[in-house]
Design an enzyme around this catalytic site. Structure first.
Site, PDB file in Angstrom:
ATOM      1  N   ASN A 147       3.384   9.730  -4.215  1.00 33.77           N
ATOM      2  CA  ASN A 147       3.677  10.631  -3.095  1.00 33.77           C
ATOM      3  C   ASN A 147       4.981  11.404  -3.280  1.00 33.77           C
ATOM      4  OD1 ASN A 147       4.174   7.702  -2.712  1.00 33.77           O
ATOM      5  ND2 ASN A 147       5.452   8.375  -1.029  1.00 33.77           N
ATOM      6  N   GLN A 175      -2.898   9.806  -1.750  1.00 32.03           N
ATOM      7  CA  GLN A 175      -2.478  11.167  -2.109  1.00 32.03           C
ATOM      8  C   GLN A 175      -3.507  11.879  -2.991  1.00 32.03           C
ATOM      9  OE1 GLN A 175       0.055  12.963  -0.998  1.00 32.03           O
ATOM     10  NE2 GLN A 175       1.117  11.365   0.139  1.00 32.03           N
ATOM     11  N   SER A 195      -6.825   7.882   3.161  1.00 42.23           N
ATOM     12  CA  SER A 195      -6.356   8.174   4.519  1.00 42.23           C
ATOM     13  C   SER A 195      -6.792   9.590   4.893  1.00 42.23           C
ATOM     14  CB  SER A 195      -4.825   8.058   4.544  1.00 42.23           C
ATOM     15  OG  SER A 195      -4.347   8.409   5.817  1.00 42.23           O
ATOM     16  N   HIS A 197      -5.688  11.796   7.107  1.00 46.31           N
ATOM     17  CA  HIS A 197      -4.758  12.893   7.456  1.00 46.31           C
ATOM     18  C   HIS A 197      -4.122  13.566   6.250  1.00 46.31           C
ATOM     19  CE1 HIS A 197      -0.588  11.022   7.232  1.00 46.31           C
ATOM     20  NE2 HIS A 197      -1.312   9.923   7.197  1.00 46.31           N
ATOM     21  N   THR A 233     -13.558  -2.039  17.770  1.00 46.50           N
ATOM     22  CA  THR A 233     -14.481  -0.931  18.039  1.00 46.50           C
ATOM     23  C   THR A 233     -14.021   0.261  17.209  1.00 46.50           C
ATOM     24  OG1 THR A 233     -14.842  -1.773  20.254  1.00 46.50           O
ATOM     25  CG2 THR A 233     -15.451   0.532  19.852  1.00 46.50           C
ATOM     26  N   CYS A 323       8.022   9.100   4.747  1.00 47.89           N
ATOM     27  CA  CYS A 323       8.088   7.709   5.171  1.00 47.89           C
ATOM     28  C   CYS A 323       9.499   7.176   5.032  1.00 47.89           C
ATOM     29  CB  CYS A 323       7.157   6.855   4.316  1.00 47.89           C
ATOM     30  SG  CYS A 323       5.486   7.472   4.357  1.00 47.89           S
TER      31      CYS A 323
HETATM   32  N1  PLP Z   1      -0.028   5.432   0.463  1.00 40.33           N
HETATM   33  C1  PLP Z   1       0.513   6.602   0.076  1.00 40.33           C
HETATM   34  C2  PLP Z   1       0.629   6.918  -1.376  1.00 40.33           C
HETATM   35  C3  PLP Z   1       0.978   7.523   1.032  1.00 40.33           C
HETATM   36  O1  PLP Z   1       1.532   8.676   0.637  1.00 40.33           O
HETATM   37  C4  PLP Z   1       0.845   7.183   2.408  1.00 40.33           C
HETATM   38  C5  PLP Z   1       1.362   8.099   3.445  1.00 40.33           C
HETATM   39  O2  PLP Z   1       2.333   8.799   3.251  1.00 40.33           O
HETATM   40  C6  PLP Z   1       0.250   5.965   2.745  1.00 40.33           C
HETATM   41  C7  PLP Z   1      -0.173   5.113   1.745  1.00 40.33           C
HETATM   42  C8  PLP Z   1       0.065   5.563   4.165  1.00 40.33           C
HETATM   43  O3  PLP Z   1      -1.042   6.215   4.755  1.00 40.33           O
HETATM   44  P1  PLP Z   1      -1.162   6.265   6.348  1.00 40.33           P
HETATM   45  O4  PLP Z   1      -0.166   7.288   6.818  1.00 40.33           O
HETATM   46  O5  PLP Z   1      -2.582   6.676   6.621  1.00 40.33           O
HETATM   47  O6  PLP Z   1      -0.875   4.902   6.851  1.00 40.33           O
END
Ligand code: PLP
Length: 394
Positions: A147, A175, A195, A197, A233, A323
């Protein structure tokens, strides 16, 4: 005033209007619980089944191999805690905290954890994995794409090495999913996290690919949804959004990847003349299509100021990872693991392009960035800084 430019797609992506349209019926009229036997429930169940098929399709997997979760983080937790509650686990040093913190938790439970080093380009050397595997190794976890640096890992090779030694291979593909091909028919991965989003789907929905025959313990206990692996659910509208995002990515991934590489390289080329102290972090081409991670020699300590200057000028980018925004002034553990000294590890600018970015935005950015960099102060350089080629870690 010119519209803002959003170049932080590794943090999150805007919802694709086609995804929103697919989700809308499930936010209102079609509200049933997929576990209910009546018509309302059956409609919701059909939507879940369809979405499961769409996720599986993008992965070249079976529908029955897809387990929906509440996020990419939860998918990572389910993979690690569910597959390796004893023995030995190996993870790369540059994993997302969703993996690294889970490893820390496993250590408290008595699991031994080995951190795999990466090279200056952010890539795990398959030889170092060979050296780290032990008879007790239960699971190896190496992310498909990082990331922060955007570097792609040789996961097919790493998975093959792991399988030969009888352990399970997990990859955090949060990613990479929807941006580069990930075919479970060709790559012997056992577990893979995604993920929604990060691919123009909604927040708060993820999935774990669990290869048929791989035994996993649940981490959430309850009503037994998702084959007992994730009770609760289901978030029907969110899951429908993830499915639609996958269907769109499947149709558009290769043309979109080529377009984003073009924009990325155009920005990078422009910088060679306008910001000569800029250098690319991570591998030059084994990287996500829309991902640039840049350092500015002699100005590394000013990355946050640069980010705020760009924000003021109408451009959203990131320094390192969203993050870790609360630790923004600390050296990035990812860059430190890639061999950057503490000064350089503090100063990266992450520019991540996405589906709705245009050539015009890339051009505007190429004018805004040099102006913002020229306003930064140049801090003391340190020993070892020399010609551009020497200081570039890639
Ligand atoms: N793993 C990686 C490489 C990510 O970049 C992210 C989010 O930035 C995640 C896991 C976490 O995903 P989520 O935001 O859906 O918890």
């Amino acid at each position: 005033m010119a519209a803002r430019i959003y170049f932080d797609h590794a943090a999150t992506t805007p919802l694709d209007p086609r995804v929103r349209e697919a989700m809308e019926p499930f936010l209102a009229g079609t509200f049933g619980n997929p576990s209910s036997l009546h018509q309302e429930g059956r409609s919701a169940r059909e939507a879940l089944d369809r979405a499961r098929g769409q996720v599986a399709d993008l992965l070249g997997a079976e529908s029955s191999e897809v387990v929906f979760t509440g996020s990419g983080t939860e998918a990572d937790n389910l993979a690690l805690l569910g597959a390796a509650n004893e023995g030995h686990v190996i993870a790369s040093a540059i994993e997302h905290p969703a993996v690294l913190e889970t490893c820390r938790h496993l250590e408290k439970l008595g699991v031994e954890v080995t951190c795999l080093p990466v090279g200056t380009d952010g890539i795990v050397d398959p030889q170092s994995l060979k050296g780290a595997l032990r008879p007790q190794t239960r699971l190896v976890s190496v992310m498909a794409a990082n990331n922060v640096a955007g570097t792609l890992q040789p996961i097919a090779e790493l998975a093959r090495i792991t399988k030969e030694r009888g352990a399970l291979f997990h990859t955090d593909a949060v990613q990479a999913f929807g941006k580069v091909p990930l075919d479970m028919g060709k790559i012997p991965v056992d577990l893979l996290s995604v993920s929604a989003h990060k691919l123009h789907g909604p927040k708060g929905v993820g999935a774990l690919f669990v290869r048929r025959g791989v035994a996993l313990n649940p981490i959430v206990h309850g009503g037994g949804q998702e084959r007992g692996l994730r009770s609760a659910t289901e978030n029907v509208a969110g899951i429908v959004g993830l499915g639609e995002a996958c269907a769109i990515a499947k149709g558009e991934m290769s043309s979109e990847a080529a377009r984003l590489v073009g924009l990325r390289e155009k920005i990078l080329d422009g910088l060679k003349n306008t910001v000569p102290n800029a250098y690319l972090i991570g591998h030059s081409y084994k990287r996500l299509p829309g991902h640039l991670c840049l350092g500015f020699a002699g100005q590394e300590g000013e990355a946050i100021t640069l980010l705020l200057e760009l924000d003021e000028a109408g451009v959203a980018v990131s320094s390192g990872s969203a993050c870790s925004a609360s630790h923004a002034d600390k050296p990035s553990y990812v860059l430190s693991a890639m061999g950057f000294d503490p000064i350089r590890a503090r100063g990266s600018l992450r520019i991540t392009l996405g589906r709705f970015n245009t050539e015009d935005e890339a051009d505007r950015f190429s004018e805004i960035l040099p102006r913002a960099v020229s306003r930064l102060k140049t801090v003391a350089t340190h020993a070892g800084f020399g010609a551009r080629s020497e200081r570039s870690p890639s």
